[in-house]
Design a protein around this motif. Structure first.
Motif, short mmCIF file in Angstrom:
data_model
loop_
_atom_site.label_atom_id
_atom_site.label_comp_id
_atom_site.label_asym_id
_atom_site.label_seq_id
_atom_site.Cartn_x
_atom_site.Cartn_y
_atom_site.Cartn_z
N LEU A 107 0.82 -1.22 0.00
CA LEU A 107 0.00 0.00 0.00
C LEU A 107 0.85 1.26 0.00
CD1 LEU A 107 -2.89 -1.01 2.46
CD2 LEU A 107 -2.80 -1.19 -0.04
N LYS A 108 2.16 1.10 0.16
CA LYS A 108 3.09 2.26 0.16
C LYS A 108 2.51 3.42 0.96
CE LYS A 108 5.51 1.17 -4.10
NZ LYS A 108 4.69 0.03 -4.57
N LEU A 109 2.26 3.17 2.24
CA LEU A 109 1.63 4.19 3.07
C LEU A 109 2.57 5.40 3.27
CD1 LEU A 109 0.10 1.98 5.93
CD2 LEU A 109 -1.01 2.79 3.84
N ALA A 147 10.33 -0.69 4.05
CA ALA A 147 10.47 0.71 3.67
C ALA A 147 10.83 0.80 2.18
CB ALA A 147 11.56 1.36 4.50
N VAL A 148 9.99 1.49 1.43
CA VAL A 148 10.23 1.68 -0.01
C VAL A 148 11.17 2.87 -0.17
CG1 VAL A 148 9.20 2.16 -2.25
CG2 VAL A 148 7.96 0.75 -0.58
N THR A 149 12.34 2.63 -0.73
CA THR A 149 13.33 3.70 -0.90
C THR A 149 13.03 4.45 -2.20
OG1 THR A 149 14.87 2.11 -1.88
CG2 THR A 149 15.04 2.47 0.51
N VAL A 150 13.98 4.53 -3.10
CA VAL A 150 13.73 5.21 -4.39
C VAL A 150 13.09 4.19 -5.34
CG1 VAL A 150 14.75 6.41 -6.34
CG2 VAL A 150 15.72 6.72 -4.03
N LEU A 151 11.91 4.54 -5.84
CA LEU A 151 11.19 3.62 -6.73
C LEU A 151 12.07 3.20 -7.91
CD1 LEU A 151 7.81 5.55 -6.74
CD2 LEU A 151 8.21 3.28 -5.75
N THR A 152 11.90 1.95 -8.33
CA THR A 152 12.72 1.42 -9.42
C THR A 152 12.39 2.05 -10.78
OG1 THR A 152 11.18 -0.42 -9.61
CG2 THR A 152 13.15 -0.80 -8.31
N LEU A 193 -4.94 -8.50 9.32
CA LEU A 193 -5.28 -9.29 8.12
C LEU A 193 -4.47 -10.58 8.03
CD1 LEU A 193 -5.39 -6.49 5.39
CD2 LEU A 193 -7.34 -7.83 6.22
N GLY A 194 -3.38 -10.64 8.79
CA GLY A 194 -2.54 -11.85 8.74
C GLY A 194 -1.55 -11.85 7.58
N VAL A 195 -1.32 -10.66 6.97
CA VAL A 195 -0.36 -10.60 5.87
C VAL A 195 1.06 -10.55 6.43
CG1 VAL A 195 -2.02 -9.52 4.32
CG2 VAL A 195 -0.49 -8.06 5.67
N SER A 196 2.04 -10.86 5.57
CA SER A 196 3.43 -10.93 6.02
C SER A 196 4.16 -9.60 5.92
CB SER A 196 4.21 -11.95 5.17
OG SER A 196 3.61 -13.21 5.23
N PHE A 197 3.96 -8.90 4.79
CA PHE A 197 4.69 -7.64 4.54
C PHE A 197 3.71 -6.50 4.26
CE2 PHE A 197 8.47 -9.97 2.25
CZ PHE A 197 9.01 -10.34 3.47
N LEU A 198 4.07 -5.31 4.73
CA LEU A 198 3.34 -4.08 4.39
C LEU A 198 4.38 -3.02 4.03
CD1 LEU A 198 0.66 -2.31 4.45
CD2 LEU A 198 1.32 -1.71 6.78
N THR A 199 4.14 -2.30 2.93
CA THR A 199 5.08 -1.23 2.56
C THR A 199 4.64 0.14 3.04
OG1 THR A 199 3.93 -1.26 0.42
CG2 THR A 199 6.19 -2.15 0.48
N ILE A 258 13.78 -3.64 3.46
CA ILE A 258 13.99 -2.53 2.53
C ILE A 258 13.53 -2.97 1.14
CG2 ILE A 258 15.75 -1.12 1.38
CD1 ILE A 258 15.63 -0.44 4.30
N VAL A 259 12.81 -2.09 0.45
CA VAL A 259 12.52 -2.29 -0.97
C VAL A 259 13.44 -1.37 -1.75
CG1 VAL A 259 10.80 -2.17 -2.80
CG2 VAL A 259 10.10 -2.85 -0.48
N CYS A 260 14.24 -1.95 -2.64
CA CYS A 260 15.14 -1.16 -3.47
C CYS A 260 15.38 -1.93 -4.75
CB CYS A 260 16.48 -0.90 -2.75
SG CYS A 260 17.40 -2.41 -2.35
N ALA A 261 16.08 -1.31 -5.70
CA ALA A 261 16.47 -2.06 -6.90
C ALA A 261 17.61 -3.00 -6.51
CB ALA A 261 16.92 -1.10 -7.99
N ALA A 262 17.69 -4.12 -7.21
CA ALA A 262 18.77 -5.07 -6.90
C ALA A 262 20.13 -4.44 -7.14
CB ALA A 262 18.59 -6.34 -7.73
#
Ligand SMILES: O=C(O)c1cc(=O)[nH]c(=O)n1[C@@H]1O[C@H](COP(=O)(O)O)[C@@H](O)[C@H]1O
Length: 234
Positions: free
Chosen positions: A64-66, A113-118, A83-89, A153-157
């Motif tokens: 959801l990139k809150l 945590a979403v850093t710079v979008l890919t 909700l029982g989900v594993s990950f939330l952004t 962390i969410v980032c580009a590889a």
């Protein structure tokens, strides 16, 4: 990392209806177990579907990139944990990350945590008035996320090795912008192949269009799982 290759592939269910998402999950049942529900499906019944998938035993990434005032982020995160989900952004702003960590509390939900979008490069950062390169910005955000107690962390590889050096072994590195050889980039700018992403230290690979828009999604997913397994074994 001891997670099996098929659990490291997260399929982005970027489709317009829950019905189409259900068809994909059924088609991929023997190949993958981790699904991401993002904005498109979320506004079309996807949040309830996320809870159903989790209850059925799948791993679910609620993307959801809150980003909002702290009170709102904290309260929305608490509901997501139910909700029982594993990950939330959430976006990697300090106030937002702190609120999400407070909302997650001692539940099993992991905050990413979403850093710079890919889909961004240095020019997109400059256009948004953000000083510094993609590499510098991701590094700063990763250090802040670790200090705040975010779970991944969410980032580009392309940044995964540098981020790993900053956050250490315990935080999950989740990398979208994955493109197998020959796949169209679409709107992604910082793309990496599956094997290279694993070798760079990514724990989880998020893949949407190269699977869901393929003529045979199961075959496309199997090929990526095979690449993950081969790269992880080296
Ligand atoms: O948070 C995400 O998952 C995300 C972050 C990011 O920087 N880039 C990115 O592409 N994503 C998501 O990852 C998925 C990538 O989809 P494809 O480009 O179709 O493989 C989409 O659902 C995006 O919303």
């Amino acid at each position: 990392m001891l997670v099996a290759a098929r659990e490291r592939l997260i399929v982005a269910l970027d489709v317009p209806t829950v019905g189409e998402a259900e068809e994909l999950v059924e088609a991929l049942a023997e190949s993958t177990v981790f699904y991401k529900i993002g904005l498109e499906l979320a506004v079309a019944g996807g949040i309830e579907f996320a809870g159903e998938l989790a209850a059925a035993g799948y791993h679910v990434f609620l993307d959801l990139k809150l980003h909002d005032i702290g009170n709102t982020v904290e309260r929305a995160t608490r509901r997501a944990a139910e909700l029982g989900v594993s990950f939330l952004t959430v976006h990697a702003y300090p106030q937002t990350m702190r609120a999400a960590v407070a909302g997650r509390g001692s539940s099993d939900l992991r905050i990413l945590a979403v850093t710079v979008l890919t889909s961004w490069d240095d020019g997109d950062l400059a256009a948004a008035g953000i000083q510094g390169s993609v590499a510098e910005t991701v590094a700063r955000q990763a250090a802040q996320a670790k200090e705040i107690g975010v779970d991944g962390i969410v980032c580009a590889a392309a940044e995964a090795a540098a981020v790993r050096a900053i956050v250490g072994p315990d935080m999950a590195l989740v990398t979208p912008g994955i493109r197998p050889a020959g796949a169209a980039k679409g709107d992604q700018k910082r793309v990496v192949g599956p094997a290279a992403a694993v070798r760079a230290g990514a724990d989880y690979l998020v893949v949407g269009r190269p699977i869901i828009a393929a003529p045979d999604p199961k075959r496309a997913a199997d090929a990526i799982v095979g690449e993950i397994a081969a790269a992880a074994a080296i």
